[in-house]
Design a protein around this motif. Structure first.
Motif, PDB file in Angstrom:
ATOM      1  N   THR A  13      52.092  71.919  58.023  1.00 29.76           N
ATOM      2  CA  THR A  13      51.373  72.501  56.889  1.00 29.76           C
ATOM      3  C   THR A  13      50.105  72.953  57.394  1.00 29.76           C
ATOM      4  O   THR A  13      49.707  73.070  58.597  1.00 29.76           O
ATOM      5  N   ASP A  14      49.341  73.485  56.522  1.00 28.57           N
ATOM      6  CA  ASP A  14      48.001  74.341  56.822  1.00 28.57           C
ATOM      7  C   ASP A  14      48.313  75.640  57.416  1.00 28.57           C
ATOM      8  O   ASP A  14      47.515  76.133  58.271  1.00 28.57           O
ATOM      9  N   PHE A  15      49.258  76.445  57.291  1.00 34.10           N
ATOM     10  CA  PHE A  15      49.668  77.617  57.751  1.00 34.10           C
ATOM     11  C   PHE A  15      48.447  78.618  57.294  1.00 34.10           C
ATOM     12  O   PHE A  15      48.429  78.551  55.912  1.00 34.10           O
ATOM     13  N   GLY A  16      47.893  79.337  57.982  1.00 30.73           N
ATOM     14  CA  GLY A  16      47.045  80.462  57.502  1.00 30.73           C
ATOM     15  C   GLY A  16      45.667  80.087  57.421  1.00 30.73           C
ATOM     16  O   GLY A  16      44.985  80.973  57.196  1.00 30.73           O
ATOM     17  N   VAL A  17      45.211  78.693  57.346  1.00 28.86           N
ATOM     18  CA  VAL A  17      44.020  78.332  56.828  1.00 28.86           C
ATOM     19  C   VAL A  17      42.900  78.722  57.950  1.00 28.86           C
ATOM     20  O   VAL A  17      41.943  79.080  57.705  1.00 28.86           O
ATOM     21  N   ALA A  18      43.397  78.561  59.281  1.00 25.00           N
ATOM     22  CA  ALA A  18      42.509  78.804  60.349  1.00 25.00           C
ATOM     23  C   ALA A  18      42.285  80.347  60.431  1.00 25.00           C
ATOM     24  O   ALA A  18      41.034  80.771  60.601  1.00 25.00           O
ATOM     25  N   LYS A  19      43.367  81.211  60.034  1.00 24.64           N
ATOM     26  CA  LYS A  19      43.293  82.651  60.080  1.00 24.64           C
ATOM     27  C   LYS A  19      42.223  83.091  59.026  1.00 24.64           C
ATOM     28  O   LYS A  19      41.644  84.142  59.209  1.00 24.64           O
ATOM     29  N   LEU A  20      42.526  82.420  57.887  1.00 26.18           N
ATOM     30  CA  LEU A  20      41.666  82.725  56.931  1.00 26.18           C
ATOM     31  C   LEU A  20      40.228  82.723  56.968  1.00 26.18           C
ATOM     32  O   LEU A  20      39.377  83.512  56.558  1.00 26.18           O
ATOM     33  N   ILE A  21      39.969  81.439  57.669  1.00 20.08           N
ATOM     34  CA  ILE A  21      38.465  81.038  57.679  1.00 20.08           C
ATOM     35  C   ILE A  21      37.898  81.766  59.021  1.00 20.08           C
ATOM     36  O   ILE A  21      36.610  81.824  59.077  1.00 20.08           O
ATOM     37  N   ASP A  22      38.765  82.351  59.799  1.00 20.25           N
ATOM     38  CA  ASP A  22      38.336  82.704  61.231  1.00 20.25           C
ATOM     39  C   ASP A  22      37.919  84.247  60.809  1.00 20.25           C
ATOM     40  O   ASP A  22      38.468  85.299  61.339  1.00 20.25           O
ATOM     41  N   SER A  23      36.926  84.634  59.968  1.00 20.25           N
ATOM     42  CA  SER A  23      36.508  86.017  59.834  1.00 20.25           C
ATOM     43  C   SER A  23      35.705  86.484  60.696  1.00 20.25           C
ATOM     44  O   SER A  23      34.949  85.859  61.509  1.00 20.25           O
ATOM     45  N   PRO A  24      35.712  87.925  60.957  1.00 17.69           N
ATOM     46  CA  PRO A  24      34.804  88.506  62.253  1.00 17.69           C
ATOM     47  C   PRO A  24      33.324  87.868  62.056  1.00 17.69           C
ATOM     48  O   PRO A  24      32.684  87.861  63.138  1.00 17.69           O
ATOM     49  N   ARG A  25      32.833  88.022  60.822  1.00 17.98           N
ATOM     50  CA  ARG A  25      31.547  87.803  60.608  1.00 17.98           C
ATOM     51  C   ARG A  25      31.206  86.009  60.905  1.00 17.98           C
ATOM     52  O   ARG A  25      30.011  85.822  61.392  1.00 17.98           O
ATOM     53  N   ARG A  26      32.154  85.146  60.844  1.00 17.25           N
ATOM     54  CA  ARG A  26      31.993  83.740  60.979  1.00 17.25           C
ATOM     55  C   ARG A  26      32.201  83.623  62.694  1.00 17.25           C
ATOM     56  O   ARG A  26      31.463  82.895  63.040  1.00 17.25           O
ATOM     57  N   THR A  27      33.197  84.162  63.083  1.00 12.18           N
ATOM     58  CA  THR A  27      33.403  83.995  64.653  1.00 12.18           C
ATOM     59  C   THR A  27      33.360  85.296  65.485  1.00 12.18           C
ATOM     60  O   THR A  27      34.595  85.924  65.691  1.00 12.18           O
ATOM     61  N   ARG A  28      32.289  85.790  65.656  1.00 11.46           N
ATOM     62  CA  ARG A  28      32.284  86.916  66.620  1.00 11.46           C
ATOM     63  C   ARG A  28      32.803  86.744  68.030  1.00 11.46           C
ATOM     64  O   ARG A  28      33.198  85.491  68.346  1.00 11.46           O
ATOM     65  N   ALA A  29      32.769  87.574  68.869  1.00  7.10           N
ATOM     66  CA  ALA A  29      33.487  87.394  70.146  1.00  7.10           C
ATOM     67  C   ALA A  29      33.049  86.368  70.900  1.00  7.10           C
ATOM     68  O   ALA A  29      33.568  85.652  71.971  1.00  7.10           O
ATOM     69  N   THR A  30      31.623  85.730  70.450  1.00  4.82           N
ATOM     70  CA  THR A  30      31.067  84.507  71.494  1.00  4.82           C
ATOM     71  C   THR A  30      31.423  83.375  70.580  1.00  4.82           C
ATOM     72  O   THR A  30      30.714  82.161  71.082  1.00  4.82           O
ATOM     73  N   LYS A  31      32.404  83.226  69.718  1.00  2.00           N
ATOM     74  CA  LYS A  31      32.398  81.972  68.817  1.00  2.00           C
ATOM     75  C   LYS A  31      34.047  81.632  69.013  1.00  2.00           C
ATOM     76  O   LYS A  31      34.897  82.346  69.154  1.00  2.00           O
ATOM     77  N   ILE A  32      34.374  80.497  68.776  1.00  2.00           N
ATOM     78  CA  ILE A  32      35.717  80.054  68.764  1.00  2.00           C
ATOM     79  C   ILE A  32      35.843  79.000  67.588  1.00  2.00           C
ATOM     80  O   ILE A  32      34.910  78.467  67.160  1.00  2.00           O
ATOM     81  N   ILE A  33      37.249  78.831  67.092  1.00  2.40           N
ATOM     82  CA  ILE A  33      37.344  77.964  66.156  1.00  2.40           C
ATOM     83  C   ILE A  33      38.403  77.113  66.583  1.00  2.40           C
ATOM     84  O   ILE A  33      39.311  77.541  67.451  1.00  2.40           O
ATOM     85  N   GLY A  34      38.727  75.705  65.939  1.00  3.51           N
ATOM     86  CA  GLY A  34      39.570  74.981  66.328  1.00  3.51           C
ATOM     87  C   GLY A  34      39.371  73.465  66.613  1.00  3.51           C
ATOM     88  O   GLY A  34      37.970  73.099  66.352  1.00  3.51           O
ATOM     89  N   THR A  35      40.258  72.712  66.890  1.00  7.11           N
ATOM     90  CA  THR A  35      40.019  71.205  67.290  1.00  7.11           C
ATOM     91  C   THR A  35      40.055  71.014  68.687  1.00  7.11           C
ATOM     92  O   THR A  35      41.072  71.333  69.465  1.00  7.11           O
TER      93      THR A  35
END
Length: 407
Positions: free
Chosen positions: A155-177
């Motif tokens: 489940t939760d397909f697409g949620v990470a991609k939706l929240i990972d917008s360029p403004r939130r996660t520039r080249a110096t940022k990463i998201i995930g667990t």
């Protein structure tokens, strides 16, 4: 309290909370549904709302027996929600916390189901990016599979991609667990399908061992281990299964299997795993366990809280679902080249302290003190012995002189 979600759905009861939002038991035109209502701060982000609408077609087009289907996406005022099929069961994290580790046959069967889901998603050009036990649901109403496993759905397909917008996660940022992040993500490269394979292999290792291969300690240390350290072998599993794990945990994305290949290879292993009990591997010590000689131990009646994945944001309070979709600075090349801060969480024999843990350090200190005291005692004994030897020599010398000078 019930609340309306758009014009077609009603959210009646909270089923769970995560870092991205709240999951409700809801009702729609076709019956019960699960509604994931994203956080208000996310819903107020116009850029994210735009991405949400753009991804609608891709998310609604993902249909597979091992994927929790997204039925609808709702944008209504401050509400941003995904309406999904309702799976009557629990998530894999809950089962893992209850059983600590799974029998190899059940673990492999569950992961094979998830690999099937990823194969379908990757074929459609969708990368999950947040594969972890919390996002694997077990259908308790489905037929039992190998090892008594319930059908697993991702489940939760697409949620990470939706929240990972360029403004939130520039080249110096990463998201995930942190525990499940592929090395290329840590190094700032764009996520491809191979990141899901790495995360799924990490989940399989965790189901078998009871802990993740590179977890433990500060999140920065966890990220570095993904890049710099090799996975520690698990004793007691067939060599072919171990080689599958090693290949899918390879640092180079191109070395990993594709999802369809992984699913097929795992199912080939099932006959050899039938009846095998869970592995007898002791869980590593908590990452920041106090030294035994400085802090009194907790009463035995208190439950031991096993370490969950730490938040990527220092100081953030983790929730029960292991925070995700949070950001952290990408480690610089020199930091990654410096190696891991601490040691990998190596399996060990029951009762033995993990090298590098507080218990291990305390034991080393005690041994050093013991050896130091022993050294002093030995030195003292040697000195006393030498003194007696010298004294004996001094007392015997006149007697010899006297005897040789006697008439």
């Amino acid at each position: 309290m019930a609340r309306k979600i758009g014009s077609r759905y009603t959210a009646n009861q909270i089923l769970g909370r995560g870092s991205a939002g709240t999951v409700w038991l809801g009702e729609g035109p076709d019956g019960p549904v699960a509604i994931k209502l994203l956080r208000e701060d996310l819903a107020s982000d116009q850029e994210l709302v735009g991405r949400f609408v753009q991804e609608r077609t891709a998310l609604l087009g993902l249909e597979h027996p091992r994927i929790v289907t997204v039925r609808d996406l709702v944008v209504d005022g401050n509400d941003l929600a995904l309406v999904m099929d309702l799976v009557r069961g629990t998530d894999l994290r809950t089962r893992l916390e209850r059983e600590r580790r799974l029998a190899p046959e059940a673990a492999v069967a569950i992961v094979a189901d998830v690999a099937d889901a990823l194969a379908a998603a990757h074929a459609a050009g969708v990368v999950h990016r947040d594969v972890k036990p919390e996002n694997v649901l077990l259908d308790m109403q489905g037929p039992l599979g190998p090892g008594g496993s319930h059908p697993a759905l991702l489940t939760d397909f697409g949620v990470a991609k939706l929240i990972d917008s360029p403004r939130r996660t520039r080249a110096t940022k990463i998201i995930g667990t942190p525990d499940y992040l592929a090395p290329e993500i840590v190094e700032g490269l764009p996520p491809r399908a191979a990141v899901d394979i790495y995360a799924l292999a990490t989940v399989l290792y965790e189901l078998l061992a009871g802990f993740t291969p590179f977890g433990g300690g500060h999140p920065g240390a966890v990220l570095r281990r993904h890049v710099t350290e090799t996975v520690v072998p698990l004793p007691g599993i067939p060599e072919e299964l171990w080689q599958l794990l090693v290949q899918c945990l390879a640092k180079a994305p191109a070395s990993r299997l594709r999802a369809s290949e992984l699913a097929a290879r795992l199912r080939e292993q099932l006959p050899t795993l039938a009846g095998m009990p869970p592995l007898d591997v002791d869980e590593p010590d908590p990452a920041e366990e106090p030294a035994e000689d400085s802090v009194p131990s907790a009463p035995q009646s208190e439950p031991v809280r096993r370490r969950g994945a730490v938040s990527l944001v220092p100081g953030a309070k983790p929730d029960s679902n292991r925070d995700t979709h949070t950001s952290m600075r990408v480690p610089a090349p020199d930091e990654l080249a410096g190696g891991a801060h601490g040691t990998a969480r190596a399996p060990r024999t029951p009762g033995a302290p993990r090298p590098g843990s507080a218990r291990h350090r305390a034991a080393v200190r005690r041994r050093r003190v013991t050896l130091g005291v022993a050294g002093v005692v030995v030195a003292a004994v040697v000195a006393v012995g030498a003194w007696f030897a010298a004294a004996d020599g001094d007392s015997e010398a006149p007697q010899d002189t006297h005897s040789t000078s006697a008439p």
